[in-house]
Design a protein around this motif. Structure first.
Motif, short mmCIF file in Angstrom:
data_model
loop_
_atom_site.label_atom_id
_atom_site.label_comp_id
_atom_site.label_asym_id
_atom_site.label_seq_id
_atom_site.Cartn_x
_atom_site.Cartn_y
_atom_site.Cartn_z
N ARG A 1 0.85 -1.18 0.00
CA ARG A 1 0.00 0.00 0.00
C ARG A 1 0.90 1.25 0.00
O ARG A 1 2.05 1.21 0.41
CB ARG A 1 -0.89 0.00 1.26
CG ARG A 1 -1.89 -1.13 1.30
CD ARG A 1 -2.64 -1.18 2.64
NE ARG A 1 -1.74 -1.42 3.74
CZ ARG A 1 -1.44 -0.54 4.68
NH1 ARG A 1 -1.96 0.67 4.66
NH2 ARG A 1 -0.61 -0.87 5.64
N TRP B 1 -4.54 2.07 0.05
CA TRP B 1 -4.86 1.02 -0.92
C TRP B 1 -4.89 1.61 -2.33
O TRP B 1 -5.56 2.61 -2.57
CB TRP B 1 -6.21 0.39 -0.59
CG TRP B 1 -6.20 -0.37 0.69
CD1 TRP B 1 -6.68 0.06 1.90
CD2 TRP B 1 -5.66 -1.67 0.92
NE1 TRP B 1 -6.47 -0.89 2.86
CE2 TRP B 1 -5.85 -1.97 2.29
CE3 TRP B 1 -5.05 -2.61 0.10
CZ2 TRP B 1 -5.43 -3.17 2.86
CZ3 TRP B 1 -4.63 -3.81 0.66
CH2 TRP B 1 -4.83 -4.08 2.02
N SER C 1 -8.22 -6.49 -2.24
CA SER C 1 -7.14 -6.71 -1.27
C SER C 1 -6.65 -8.15 -1.29
O SER C 1 -5.52 -8.44 -0.89
CB SER C 1 -7.61 -6.36 0.13
OG SER C 1 -8.53 -7.34 0.62
#
Length: 235
Positions: free
Chosen positions: A72, A105, A143
């Motif tokens: 990230r 993210w 994710s």
């Protein structure tokens, strides 16, 4: 070599075949040869096996691997990006707002910044908040935490517990006992090529779902933006 769409067995066979090819060519040439593989979260057990180099490793005998984790964005990378692209998030405060809203993210950063230069940071952040409110499953899937049933089960449990802990303590906390058919039980772990719940915790750390706890880098805690999206998906 792109391993998307491969089963664990197919991916391991392709890696081993590529390593053997490199070994044959290297024996007759000077220098260093290697293979770059991209493996999605569904193949996370291969990440662990390639790194350990034990008997479960897909590497050819004598081979070694370097695992490159996609991370990230953090405060430093956001600051550098904003400087290079001249976006509206120029002040430390606005950059902190961007990081807090997105968790770093990439999917959410992309939602905020869009395809052009951001002129109104509040409107851009609102886009991110709407996405998390209306389609939280988008971040959850992006994710990778839901790619393997044991990893997904562990992540859901840790989000519900919502407490920091050392990796070993979290693994012990998730131990299912004697319950048959549990997604974190021995049979389920073996079926998905995971050796232990400790492996599951490590996969969650590598995905960025578990991050160092504030004030104690030896403990892990759920990344708050992804945890919030997970709760939103379950609501």
């Amino acid at each position: 070599m792109d391993l998307h769409g491969c089963t664990a067995g197919q991916a391991a066979a392709r890696i081993r075949e590529a390593c053997e090819t490199v070994t044959r060519h290297h024996s007759s040439r000077e220098g260093t040869l290697g293979v770059v593989c991209t493996a999605p979260p569904a193949l996370a057990p291969l990440w662990l096996a390639a790194r350990t180099g034990d008997e479960s490793s897909p590497l050819a005998p004598g081979g070694n691997a370097e695992l490159m984790e996609l991370r990230r964005f953090d405060a430093a990378s956001i600051r550098q990006w904003m400087r290079e692209e001249a976006h509206a998030f120029q002040s430390p405060h606005s950059q902190q707002q961007l990081l807090a809203a997105t968790g770093g993210w990439p999917m959410l950063i992309g939602e905020v910044l869009g395809e052009g230069i951001v002129a109104d940071p509040d409107a851009a952040l609102d886009r991110c908040h709407r996405l998390l409110r209306d389609t939280p499953q988008a971040l959850v899937s992006a994710s990778g935490v839901d790619a393997l049933p044991p990893v997904w089960a562990a992540w859901q449990a840790l989000v519900e517990i919502d407490e920091p802990g050392a990796p070993a303590d979290l693994a012990e906390l998730l131990a299912p006992g004697e319950e048959a058919g549990h997604p974190l039980g021995p049979e389920a772990l073996r079926r998905h090529h995971l050796r232990s719940i400790a492996d599951v915790i490590e996969v969650l750390r590598m995905l960025g779902a578990l991050i160092p706890a504030p004030g104690d880098a030896h403990e892990l805690v759920c990344e708050p933006v992804l945890a919030g999206a997970t709760r939103g998906e379950q609501a």
